[in-house]
Design a protein around this motif. Structure first.
Motif, mmCIF file in Angstrom:
data_model
loop_
_atom_site.group_PDB
_atom_site.id
_atom_site.type_symbol
_atom_site.label_atom_id
_atom_site.label_comp_id
_atom_site.label_asym_id
_atom_site.label_seq_id
_atom_site.Cartn_x
_atom_site.Cartn_y
_atom_site.Cartn_z
ATOM 1 N N ALA A 69 0.814 -1.216 0.000
ATOM 2 C CA ALA A 69 0.000 0.000 0.000
ATOM 3 C C ALA A 69 0.850 1.270 0.000
ATOM 4 N N VAL A 70 2.171 1.107 -0.018
ATOM 5 C CA VAL A 70 3.090 2.241 0.101
ATOM 6 C C VAL A 70 3.513 2.735 -1.279
ATOM 7 N N GLN A 71 3.388 4.027 -1.499
ATOM 8 C CA GLN A 71 3.808 4.616 -2.767
ATOM 9 C C GLN A 71 5.287 4.979 -2.733
ATOM 10 N N SER A 72 5.907 4.904 -3.905
ATOM 11 C CA SER A 72 7.310 5.286 -4.062
ATOM 12 C C SER A 72 7.505 5.867 -5.449
ATOM 13 N N LEU A 73 8.565 6.611 -5.581
ATOM 14 C CA LEU A 73 9.012 7.039 -6.900
ATOM 15 C C LEU A 73 9.937 5.975 -7.458
#
Length: 161
Positions: A69-73
């Motif tokens: 569920a974690v966003q990253s670039l």
């Protein structure tokens, strides 16, 4: 004199031609490209570098991905035209774009690349973050943009598209 600017739609094909020049044929078959299919680059972070005559000298793009569920670039690709290599332009593109990321709300960034090169920008090997195969896990690197942002983040990297 080189100037950096946010990539616009008018830059797209010129940047693609630069990537074709700088990377091996079949670059779009790499696992990281599957995460980019049908997804727009992150607005405000994908940059172009132009010389005094307006000729494209380099480019960098970022893509949104998620690990659970974690966003990253996802940083990449970054390329510098062969006529400008060795001038520090790659460093400028990476450092300038990373400085823009945190104020836009991003907390972490990852890439697939050579640790010996990207260490100078604060990237370290990510344990437990899995790129789609075939990706060498030793080349999956990350950097925090907010303290502790990678703590406890593990799992498969997926497209947000």
């Amino acid at each position: 004199m080189i100037t950096l600017a946010v990539e616009t739609g008018e830059d797209w094909w010129e940047v693609e031609a630069l990537y074709d020049l700088c990377f091996a044929p079949g670059r779009e078959a790499l696992s990281s490209y599957r995460l980019r299919d049908g997804v727009d680059p992150v607005a405000g972070l994908s940059l172009v570098a132009r010389d005094a005559d307006g000729i494209l000298a380099g480019a960098i793009r970022y893509w949104p991905v998620k690990i659970g569920a974690v966003q990253s670039l996802l940083l990449g690709p970054v390329a510098v035209h062969p006529t400008h290599q060795g001038e520090g332009l790659g460093r400028s593109l990476i450092e300038d774009s990373l400085q823009r990321a945190a104020p836009l709300g991003w907390q972490r960034v990852m890439l697939v690349g050579d640790a010996s090169y990207y260490q100078r920008f604060g990237f370290e090997k990510l344990e437990g973050v899995v790129m789609p195969p075939p990706t060498n896990p030793d080349r999956v690197l990350g950097r925090v943009l907010a303290e502790g942002a990678w703590d406890g983040v593990v799992g498969d990297v997926e497209s947000v598209g």
